[in-house]
Design a protein around this motif. Sequence first.
Motif, PDB file in Angstrom:
ATOM      1  N   GLU A  61       0.831  -1.208   0.000  1.00  0.00           N
ATOM      2  CA  GLU A  61       0.000   0.000   0.000  1.00  0.00           C
ATOM      3  C   GLU A  61       0.864   1.256   0.000  1.00  0.00           C
ATOM      4  N   ASP A  62       1.954   1.219   0.844  1.00  0.00           N
ATOM      5  CA  ASP A  62       2.834   2.378   0.891  1.00  0.00           C
ATOM      6  C   ASP A  62       3.566   2.568  -0.435  1.00  0.00           C
ATOM      7  N   GLU A  63       3.984   1.455  -1.057  1.00  0.00           N
ATOM      8  CA  GLU A  63       4.645   1.540  -2.348  1.00  0.00           C
ATOM      9  C   GLU A  63       3.725   2.170  -3.377  1.00  0.00           C
ATOM     10  N   ALA A  64       2.458   1.818  -3.342  1.00  0.00           N
ATOM     11  CA  ALA A  64       1.502   2.389  -4.283  1.00  0.00           C
ATOM     12  C   ALA A  64       1.343   3.885  -4.061  1.00  0.00           C
ATOM     13  N   ASP A  65       1.360   4.302  -2.764  1.00  0.00           N
ATOM     14  CA  ASP A  65       1.234   5.725  -2.463  1.00  0.00           C
ATOM     15  C   ASP A  65       2.426   6.506  -2.991  1.00  0.00           C
ATOM     16  N   PHE A  66       3.640   5.952  -2.791  1.00  0.00           N
ATOM     17  CA  PHE A  66       4.828   6.635  -3.279  1.00  0.00           C
ATOM     18  C   PHE A  66       4.852   6.665  -4.799  1.00  0.00           C
ATOM     19  N   ALA A  67       4.448   5.581  -5.425  1.00  0.00           N
ATOM     20  CA  ALA A  67       4.428   5.540  -6.885  1.00  0.00           C
ATOM     21  C   ALA A  67       3.460   6.563  -7.441  1.00  0.00           C
ATOM     22  N   ALA A  68       2.350   6.768  -6.744  1.00  0.00           N
ATOM     23  CA  ALA A  68       1.356   7.733  -7.209  1.00  0.00           C
ATOM     24  C   ALA A  68       1.891   9.158  -7.151  1.00  0.00           C
ATOM     25  N   GLU A  69       2.850   9.404  -6.203  1.00  0.00           N
ATOM     26  CA  GLU A  69       3.413  10.733  -6.066  1.00  0.00           C
ATOM     27  C   GLU A  69       4.534  10.995  -7.062  1.00  0.00           C
ATOM     28  N   ALA A  70       5.091   9.980  -7.695  1.00  0.00           N
ATOM     29  CA  ALA A  70       6.173  10.157  -8.655  1.00  0.00           C
ATOM     30  C   ALA A  70       5.656  10.913  -9.873  1.00  0.00           C
ATOM     31  N   PRO A  71       6.442  11.874 -10.417  1.00  0.00           N
ATOM     32  CA  PRO A  71       5.977  12.644 -11.571  1.00  0.00           C
ATOM     33  C   PRO A  71       5.785  11.766 -12.798  1.00  0.00           C
ATOM     34  N   GLU A  72       4.788  12.100 -13.601  1.00  0.00           N
ATOM     35  CA  GLU A  72       4.467  11.365 -14.812  1.00  0.00           C
ATOM     36  C   GLU A  72       4.741  12.229 -16.033  1.00  0.00           C
ATOM     37  N   THR A  73       4.957  11.582 -17.162  1.00  0.00           N
ATOM     38  CA  THR A  73       5.095  12.307 -18.422  1.00  0.00           C
ATOM     39  C   THR A  73       3.713  12.717 -18.907  1.00  0.00           C
ATOM     40  N   PRO A  74       3.485  14.004 -19.173  1.00  0.00           N
ATOM     41  CA  PRO A  74       2.161  14.422 -19.633  1.00  0.00           C
ATOM     42  C   PRO A  74       1.952  14.084 -21.095  1.00  0.00           C
ATOM     43  N   VAL A  75       0.699  14.027 -21.510  1.00  0.00           N
ATOM     44  CA  VAL A  75       0.370  13.975 -22.926  1.00  0.00           C
ATOM     45  C   VAL A  75       0.064  15.397 -23.377  1.00  0.00           C
ATOM     46  N   LEU A  76       0.028  15.604 -24.687  1.00  0.00           N
ATOM     47  CA  LEU A  76      -0.111  16.948 -25.228  1.00  0.00           C
ATOM     48  C   LEU A  76      -1.354  17.658 -24.704  1.00  0.00           C
ATOM     49  N   SER A  77      -2.481  16.944 -24.611  1.00  0.00           N
ATOM     50  CA  SER A  77      -3.704  17.587 -24.143  1.00  0.00           C
ATOM     51  C   SER A  77      -3.557  18.112 -22.723  1.00  0.00           C
ATOM     52  N   GLU A  78      -2.743  17.439 -21.892  1.00  0.00           N
ATOM     53  CA  GLU A  78      -2.525  17.896 -20.521  1.00  0.00           C
ATOM     54  C   GLU A  78      -1.623  19.138 -20.493  1.00  0.00           C
ATOM     55  N   VAL A  79      -0.658  19.186 -21.405  1.00  0.00           N
ATOM     56  CA  VAL A  79       0.172  20.384 -21.512  1.00  0.00           C
ATOM     57  C   VAL A  79      -0.680  21.567 -21.970  1.00  0.00           C
ATOM     58  N   LEU A  80      -1.619  21.318 -22.887  1.00  0.00           N
ATOM     59  CA  LEU A  80      -2.485  22.390 -23.378  1.00  0.00           C
ATOM     60  C   LEU A  80      -3.329  22.978 -22.258  1.00  0.00           C
ATOM     61  N   VAL A  81      -3.759  22.140 -21.313  1.00  0.00           N
ATOM     62  CA  VAL A  81      -4.522  22.637 -20.165  1.00  0.00           C
ATOM     63  C   VAL A  81      -3.657  23.589 -19.337  1.00  0.00           C
ATOM     64  N   ALA A  82      -2.386  23.221 -19.128  1.00  0.00           N
ATOM     65  CA  ALA A  82      -1.471  24.077 -18.368  1.00  0.00           C
ATOM     66  C   ALA A  82      -1.212  25.388 -19.113  1.00  0.00           C
ATOM     67  N   VAL A  83      -1.055  25.303 -20.428  1.00  0.00           N
ATOM     68  CA  VAL A  83      -0.839  26.504 -21.240  1.00  0.00           C
ATOM     69  C   VAL A  83      -2.043  27.436 -21.157  1.00  0.00           C
ATOM     70  N   GLU A  84      -3.234  26.863 -21.213  1.00  0.00           N
ATOM     71  CA  GLU A  84      -4.460  27.671 -21.139  1.00  0.00           C
ATOM     72  C   GLU A  84      -4.570  28.367 -19.787  1.00  0.00           C
ATOM     73  N   GLU A  85      -4.075  27.737 -18.748  1.00  0.00           N
ATOM     74  CA  GLU A  85      -4.097  28.355 -17.417  1.00  0.00           C
ATOM     75  C   GLU A  85      -3.221  29.601 -17.384  1.00  0.00           C
ATOM     76  N   LEU A  86      -2.095  29.551 -18.080  1.00  0.00           N
ATOM     77  CA  LEU A  86      -1.158  30.671 -18.079  1.00  0.00           C
ATOM     78  C   LEU A  86      -1.522  31.741 -19.103  1.00  0.00           C
ATOM     79  N   TRP A  87      -1.873  31.308 -20.310  1.00  0.00           N
ATOM     80  CA  TRP A  87      -2.097  32.228 -21.426  1.00  0.00           C
ATOM     81  C   TRP A  87      -3.404  31.881 -22.137  1.00  0.00           C
ATOM     82  N   PRO A  88      -4.541  32.248 -21.546  1.00  0.00           N
ATOM     83  CA  PRO A  88      -5.845  31.859 -22.097  1.00  0.00           C
ATOM     84  C   PRO A  88      -6.029  32.338 -23.538  1.00  0.00           C
ATOM     85  N   GLU A  89      -6.550  31.470 -24.378  1.00  0.00           N
ATOM     86  CA  GLU A  89      -6.792  31.842 -25.775  1.00  0.00           C
ATOM     87  C   GLU A  89      -7.800  32.976 -25.891  1.00  0.00           C
TER      88      GLU A  89
END
Length: 350
Positions: A61-89
């Motif tokens: 269970e603890d291993e799963a919790d730590f794994a969940a906290e490890a950073p993941e590689t985003p997909v393009l659509s997730e980067v677009l959400v971050a971009v929209e937060e900073l520089w709204p179209e």
Amino acid sequence: MSKEPTFPMSDGVTGPVAPGADTSPAQTEDFGVTDEEASDASDDATELETEAGDAVELSPEDEADFAAEAPETPVLSEVLVAVEELWPESLAEDWDRVGLVVGRPDAAVNRIMFAVDPTIEVVEEALEWGAQLLITHHPLLLKGVNSVAATSAKGRVVHRLIEGGCALLTVHTNGDSAVGGVSDVLADVLGLSDAQPLTPAPHGLIEEGIGRVGLLPGVEKLGDLAARIFMSLPAVAGGVRVAGDRDALVRKVAVCGGAGDSLFAAVRATDADVFITADLRHHPASEAREARLDGRPYLIDMSHFASEWLWLPAAAKALGNVLSDQGFDAELVVSSLNTDPWDFILTPGN
């Protein structure tokens, strides 16, 4: 056309420097989570060290919790959400064309490059580095086209991006208007206080809009202000041009990264002492000088490319921070290429 650039030092990024500044070896700056940090997070998922130095095995269970906290590689659509937060179209001007130009929303993105212009040289640099996303300030397809065949310059850019698996995203006037955008960075470089938009965004916050106007920390000679700007910018052939008495005292400053001669009415309404922008044409500049007997606002004309390049390190750092806050791991860098179109200039005595 691209040339070997001479860039100033900027907060959060290192590289070649402007004339007169301290020099240091050129290098690429990573604005994301480092491989070492990601490795540390992975190691923590398997064991903990006690104060005595003994390894403590974790439960599943603890291993799963730590794994969940490890950073993941985003997909393009997730980067677009971050971009929209900073520089709204929604902040983009009506005539502008911003957003995704090339790319699959479900494609993984762990390397992102920022640049001013989507030239073929910049695209090749991005592909050589292994970027999956190129974010440029200027649009590739501002005007409509009916072909992207590789027989044209724009078509070759589109083909190379697709062939290389690299998406292209435009952040243009939305990046100008947003808080922390192009003109905000210029205002910060000059140390302006109480900076407000020259033309407020119709659909934005009170702090958002094109250009900025604010106060210098104290009264300053026009020539000294122009010299400070010159030393802050990437070195380009055109340098910095000034209209006004070198020894004139100024305090209230209007700025606009990129072409700003459409904003003269707004600048005059603020009673600014000087207007700092790029691409000033003969007639608008001449008419602005003749509009008042005292010659104000004085004019400081920069390179279009140089005035907007200053935003790139700040933009890369901001996007890296948002992605990290969202639990994503990505490397972000700024292009090393100078895409100012001019190669040299002839002046009296030179």
